[in-house]
Every structure is written in structure tokens, then in C-alpha cells.
Design a protein around this motif. Structure first.
Motif, PDB file in Angstrom:
ATOM      1  N   VAL A   4       0.840  -1.208   0.000  1.00 55.29           N
ATOM      2  CA  VAL A   4       0.000   0.000   0.000  1.00 55.29           C
ATOM      3  C   VAL A   4       0.868   1.248   0.000  1.00 55.29           C
ATOM      4  N   ALA A   5       1.910   1.248   0.819  1.00 59.36           N
ATOM      5  CA  ALA A   5       2.800   2.409   0.889  1.00 59.36           C
ATOM      6  C   ALA A   5       3.521   2.635  -0.439  1.00 59.36           C
ATOM      7  N   LEU A   6       4.036   1.558  -1.037  1.00 58.46           N
ATOM      8  CA  LEU A   6       4.744   1.689  -2.310  1.00 58.46           C
ATOM      9  C   LEU A   6       3.799   2.145  -3.424  1.00 58.46           C
ATOM     10  N   ALA A   7       2.560   1.640  -3.397  1.00 61.83           N
ATOM     11  CA  ALA A   7       1.585   2.062  -4.413  1.00 61.83           C
ATOM     12  C   ALA A   7       1.305   3.555  -4.303  1.00 61.83           C
ATOM     13  N   GLY A   8       1.210   4.048  -3.088  1.00 59.11           N
ATOM     14  CA  GLY A   8       0.971   5.475  -2.895  1.00 59.11           C
ATOM     15  C   GLY A   8       2.102   6.325  -3.424  1.00 59.11           C
ATOM     16  N   ILE A   9       3.337   5.858  -3.185  1.00 61.69           N
ATOM     17  CA  ILE A   9       4.489   6.609  -3.689  1.00 61.69           C
ATOM     18  C   ILE A   9       4.499   6.635  -5.215  1.00 61.69           C
ATOM     19  N   LEU A  10       4.278   5.473  -5.828  1.00 61.69           N
ATOM     20  CA  LEU A  10       4.361   5.371  -7.290  1.00 61.69           C
ATOM     21  C   LEU A  10       3.168   6.032  -7.987  1.00 61.69           C
ATOM     22  N   LEU A  11       2.044   6.202  -7.290  1.00 61.07           N
ATOM     23  CA  LEU A  11       0.881   6.876  -7.881  1.00 61.07           C
ATOM     24  C   LEU A  11       0.974   8.392  -7.787  1.00 61.07           C
ATOM     25  N   THR A  12       1.907   8.882  -7.019  1.00 61.36           N
ATOM     26  CA  THR A  12       2.004  10.331  -6.809  1.00 61.36           C
ATOM     27  C   THR A  12       2.193  11.109  -8.121  1.00 61.36           C
ATOM     28  N   PRO A  13       3.104  10.710  -9.021  1.00 63.78           N
ATOM     29  CA  PRO A  13       3.243  11.470 -10.277  1.00 63.78           C
ATOM     30  C   PRO A  13       1.963  11.475 -11.112  1.00 63.78           C
ATOM     31  N   LEU A  14       1.188  10.412 -11.031  1.00 57.56           N
ATOM     32  CA  LEU A  14      -0.057  10.341 -11.791  1.00 57.56           C
ATOM     33  C   LEU A  14      -1.079  11.345 -11.269  1.00 57.56           C
ATOM     34  N   ALA A  15      -1.083  11.551  -9.954  1.00 60.43           N
ATOM     35  CA  ALA A  15      -2.046  12.485  -9.376  1.00 60.43           C
ATOM     36  C   ALA A  15      -1.506  13.910  -9.346  1.00 60.43           C
ATOM     37  N   ASP A  16      -0.225  14.054  -9.140  1.00 54.49           N
ATOM     38  CA  ASP A  16       0.352  15.394  -8.956  1.00 54.49           C
ATOM     39  C   ASP A  16       1.702  15.429  -9.663  1.00 54.49           C
ATOM     40  N   PHE A  17       1.710  15.800 -10.922  1.00 54.63           N
ATOM     41  CA  PHE A  17       2.942  15.832 -11.708  1.00 54.63           C
ATOM     42  C   PHE A  17       3.910  16.870 -11.169  1.00 54.63           C
ATOM     43  N   GLU A  18       3.384  17.969 -10.633  1.00 52.99           N
ATOM     44  CA  GLU A  18       4.234  19.047 -10.133  1.00 52.99           C
ATOM     45  C   GLU A  18       5.045  18.603  -8.932  1.00 52.99           C
ATOM     46  N   ALA A  19       4.447  17.727  -8.089  1.00 55.97           N
ATOM     47  CA  ALA A  19       5.160  17.252  -6.910  1.00 55.97           C
ATOM     48  C   ALA A  19       6.425  16.510  -7.294  1.00 55.97           C
ATOM     49  N   GLN A  20       6.393  15.831  -8.435  1.00 53.14           N
ATOM     50  CA  GLN A  20       7.562  15.091  -8.908  1.00 53.14           C
ATOM     51  C   GLN A  20       8.693  16.024  -9.293  1.00 53.14           C
ATOM     52  N   GLN A  21       8.343  17.193  -9.779  1.00 46.63           N
ATOM     53  CA  GLN A  21       9.355  18.130 -10.272  1.00 46.63           C
ATOM     54  C   GLN A  21       9.997  18.936  -9.154  1.00 46.63           C
ATOM     55  N   ILE A  22       9.254  19.191  -8.089  1.00 49.41           N
ATOM     56  CA  ILE A  22       9.766  20.099  -7.043  1.00 49.41           C
ATOM     57  C   ILE A  22      10.021  19.385  -5.716  1.00 49.41           C
ATOM     58  N   ASP A  23      10.152  18.067  -5.774  1.00 46.02           N
ATOM     59  CA  ASP A  23      10.369  17.285  -4.542  1.00 46.02           C
ATOM     60  C   ASP A  23       9.258  17.512  -3.524  1.00 46.02           C
ATOM     61  N   GLY A  24       8.020  17.581  -4.002  1.00 44.86           N
ATOM     62  CA  GLY A  24       6.885  17.733  -3.098  1.00 44.86           C
ATOM     63  C   GLY A  24       6.566  16.435  -2.384  1.00 44.86           C
ATOM     64  N   PRO A  25       5.618  16.465  -1.476  1.00 40.08           N
ATOM     65  CA  PRO A  25       5.285  15.260  -0.717  1.00 40.08           C
ATOM     66  C   PRO A  25       4.583  14.226  -1.583  1.00 40.08           C
ATOM     67  N   THR A  26       4.794  12.969  -1.261  1.00 39.74           N
ATOM     68  CA  THR A  26       4.075  11.900  -1.946  1.00 39.74           C
ATOM     69  C   THR A  26       2.664  11.787  -1.367  1.00 39.74           C
ATOM     70  N   LEU A  27       1.842  10.986  -1.990  1.00 42.98           N
ATOM     71  CA  LEU A  27       0.464  10.841  -1.502  1.00 42.98           C
ATOM     72  C   LEU A  27       0.406  10.313  -0.063  1.00 42.98           C
ATOM     73  N   PRO A  28       1.138   9.262   0.284  1.00 41.33           N
ATOM     74  CA  PRO A  28       1.083   8.804   1.685  1.00 41.33           C
ATOM     75  C   PRO A  28       1.934   9.643   2.631  1.00 41.33           C
ATOM     76  N   SER A  29       2.808  10.475   2.084  1.00 39.78           N
ATOM     77  CA  SER A  29       3.675  11.338   2.898  1.00 39.78           C
ATOM     78  C   SER A  29       4.451  10.485   3.915  1.00 39.78           C
ATOM     79  N   ILE A  30       4.489  10.929   5.175  1.00 39.86           N
ATOM     80  CA  ILE A  30       5.279  10.218   6.179  1.00 39.86           C
ATOM     81  C   ILE A  30       4.559   8.983   6.728  1.00 39.86           C
ATOM     82  N   TRP A  31       3.355   8.706   6.259  1.00 34.46           N
ATOM     83  CA  TRP A  31       2.665   7.472   6.649  1.00 34.46           C
ATOM     84  C   TRP A  31       3.488   6.248   6.236  1.00 34.46           C
TER      85      TRP A  31
END
Length: 402
Positions: free
Chosen positions: A83-110
């Protein structure tokens, strides 16, 4: 006397599971709030919503799984990490900008909660395994990882391994402590049985040997056999061949120590109630034993009062055996605010220097176990003062426990 089993559980691991449960809940809420306040930045908000719903449901549904080591199975750990890995890998699909600026992943520190579960469950090797997968997922998610990405990945990796190592050390210390308690309990039980044997069987055998030798004939043969059995029994007692009453386990709840204890309730006394020591010592008074007591009751816990009275009886037995039937003895009871002092004095010939050490070497544990051993178990002290030709004085001190 009835006996009851007392179970003591020692677990340095259980508080870590409780902390992990709280961590997962709080970081779940943090990830949800982070998404709510940053909802405008998502290119595909439905991806973020779908994952956060699944993550929240998974977190709440699996709270019992992180309540202890038994429930936290390998299958659960693998699914939780997925579940944690899926959240990390889905982050670019939901938020492309987060990938470019080192933003938080979907699960964040969870995500760290999953790695910590591995660390608590299996130690530093399991932590290294899980954190490596998280590190690879983060690097893949970033595409072109920056220095901050590598810094965060390394921090999680080192921290999880350190926590896993600490857990392993704590478990080893826990087992060592349980083993020490087991040895201590076995020693105390052996000494308790030795005291009981000394106060009953050994003294009877000694008397039979002495009387048989004095009578002669067939009685002398019985006395000889009693003497042989006395020596054999003393050897058995001093060798420590007594089964332990406590065992330690490496159970999921932590180290477990079980003890079998005497229950005083059948004697009509409660361990919390006071027992008047005077009533236990008064029967010793006679023509050759003087008894001096305070005017008010001398209250001690029943178990402590019985052990102190038994120590006094052992001291008087030593007077009869070593000072002779005609020796005069005195018992003095003093009741102080924080302790009770009982002094047993006689006018016998005294104890030659080095005789006590020699008696212990021969397996004669009257003073070592029946007197000093009892007082040590009560947290008290027993001092023996003897001058050849001037008698012997035994001072017994027992602290009062509120």
C-alpha cells in the motif's frame, strides 16, 4: 497452605507497538489534511482521493494488526508495504508538479509506519529490507532524484535500521532479565525448602541419632542410619537439586515469569492485614526462656511475622542444641517506627571463631538459611555476636512495609 501462580510479564516491545498504532493514525490524518489543503495542485484529484480513501480504510481496519507481534504477520507486513509503495508510485499520476519540485508523496510520512512495523517485528534486517523498497520507489517516483531525495531516503533507511537494532537489543536484555529472575527464584525456593527441611526433618534425624547413640543396642543402629540419612539429605539440599518455580519464555507479550507462591488466605489472614508478632513468640516463654515484649501489639504482615518467628525458633533450637538443655535464653522484642527488632540471647559457651563457616561447609545451614536467609528474604538483617564463654546474641531486624 494453598498455593497460587503469579504471572509477571515484562515487555519493552509492547509500548513500541502502541506508539506505532498512534503514529499510523496521526500520519494518516496528516496525509489527508495535506491533500485537502493542497487539492488545487492535483492534475488528477480522483487518483489522490481514491488512494487516500483506500489508505485510510486500510489503516483503520488493520489497527489490531499493529497491536502486537503475534497479530503483525508477514503477510500483513507485505500488504502494508505494498500500500505504501503504491501510494508513492501513484504520486506522479495524481500530482505531476510534486515530482518536479520534490513535493510530498500521496502517503507522505505514513510510509515510515510500514517500515517501522518491519523494524519492530523482525529487527534491523527486516527494517533494511523494507526501507530499501521504499527508497527505490521514491527514486523511481522522482524520475531525476535530487540531493534532498537521496538525503530523505538515507535518513529513513538509517533510522529504521537503528530502531530495528535497538529492538533486538531490548529483546535480548529482556530475555537476560527473565533468566536472572528465574535463577533468583530458583535460589529462593531452594533456600525456602532447605529452611523447612532444616526446621523439621533434619532436626528430627539429628535427635534420633543422638538418642539412639545414647541408648545403645538396636537403637544405636537406628541412630547410625538416621545419621547417614541426615548427611545425605544435607548434601541434597546444599547441592540445589530443587525444581525451579519460575520459568521464562520468549513470548509475543515479552518475557514471562511465573511464580508459585504460598497463599495466606487459608490461614485466615490477609497479606495486607497486620499480625501481632507477640502472639507468635509468646509460646516460647518458659522456665528457661524469658520473653520481654512491648505493651502494644507489634504488627507485621502475616508472611513477615511468620518468617521472623521461624527465625527466632531456629535461633532457640541452636541454643538447645549447642548451649545445652540447661542454658538460659532471653527474647526481647522492640517495636520501632520503621522496623521491628527481635534479640535472642543465651548464656551458653558461645561459638568458637570459624565454627559457622565450617558448619556451612558441612551442609549445616541453620544460621545461613533458617536465620539469615529468612531475614534476607524479608529485606532485613541478622547479626550474630558470640564471645567464647560469654554466650551468643542474635539480633534480627525486619523493616516495616507501609
Amino acid at each position: 497452605m494453598a498455593k497460587r501462580e503469579r504471572v509477571v510479564r515484562m515487555s519493552v516491545e509492547q509500548p513500541l507497538w502502541r506508539a506505532l498504532t498512534a503514529y499510523r493514525i496521526l500520519t494518516m490524518l496528516y496525509a489527508v489534511l495535506l491533500a485537502v489543503f493542497g487539492r488545487d495542485r492535483y492534475d488528477r484529484p480522483w487518483v489522490a482521493v481514491a488512494f487516500l480513501v483506500v489508505m485510510s480504510a486500510w489503516t483503520l481496519a488493520t489497527l489490531p494488526k499493529v497491536a502486537g507481534a503475534v497479530a503483525c504477520t508477514r503477510r500483513f507486513l507485505g500488504a502494508d508495504l505494498a500500500v505504501a509503495l503504491a501510494g508513492i508510485l501513484l504520486t506522479p499520476l495524481a500530482d505531476f508538479e510534486a515530482q518536479q519540485i520534490d513535493g510530498p508523496t500521496l502517503p507522505s510520512i505514513w510510509t515510515a509506519g510500514s517500515v517501522l512495523a518491519f523494524a519492530i517485528k523482525g529487527g534491523w534486517r527486516w527494517a533494511a529490507f523494507a526501507s530499501t523498497f521504499v527508497a527505490v520507489a521514491n527514486i523511481i517516483e522522482r524520475g531525476e532524484p535530487s540531493r534532498d531525495t537521496f538525503h530523505n531516503v538515507l535518513l529513513v533507511w538509517v533510522a529504521s535500521i537503528a530502531i530495528g537494532y535497538v529492538v533486538e537489543v531490548a529483546r535480548a536484555s529482556e530475555r537476560t532479565l527473565a533468566r536472572a529472575l528465574e535463577i533468583e527464584a530458583a535460589t529462593r525456593e531452594r533456600e525456602r525448602l532447605a529452611r523447612d527441611i532444616h526446621d523439621s526433618v533434619l532436626q528430627v534425624l539429628t535427635m534420633v541419632q543422638r538418642r539412639g547413640t545414647a541408648l545403645g543396642g538396636e537403637a544405636a543402629e537406628l541412630g547410625r542410619m538416621a545419621g547417614e540419612q541426615e548427611v545425605a539429605l544435607r548434601t541434597l539440599v546444599s547441592s540445589g537439586l530443587v525444581p525451579t518455580t519460575r520459568v521464562s519464555e520468549d513470548a509475543a507479550e515479552g518475557a514471562v515469569v511465573r511464580s508459585v507462591e504460598v497463599d495466606d488466605e487459608e490461614d485466615g489472614s490477609s497479606g495486607r492485614a497486620g499480625c501481632d508478632l507477640r502472639s507468635l513468640l509468646a509460646p516460647h516463654a518458659g522456665s528457661r526462656i524469658s520473653f520481654a515484649e512491648p505493651g502494644a501489639p507489634v504488627l507485621l504482615a502475616p508472611a513477615a511475622a511468620k518468617e521472623l518467628a521461624a527465625a527466632v525458633s531456629a535461633a532457640l533450637d541452636n541454643v538447645r542444641v549447642h548451649a545445652g538443655e540447661t542454658a538460659q535464653a532471653w527474647i526481647l522484642v522492640e517495636d520501632w517506627p520503621d522496623e521491628v527488632i527481635v534479640t535472642v540471647r543465651d548464656d551458653g559457651p558461645g561459638i568458637p571463631e570459624g565454627r559457622l563457616a565450617q558448619a556451612e561447609g558441612e551442609g549445616r545451614m541453620g544460621v545461613a538459611l533458617s536465620i539469615r536467609g529468612r531475614l534476607r528474604d524479608l529485606g532485613g538483617t541478622a547479626e550474630l555476636i558470640s564471645v567464647p564463654g560469654q554466650g551468643t546474641e542474635v539480633e534480627l531486624k525486619v523493616p516495616k512495609v507501609a
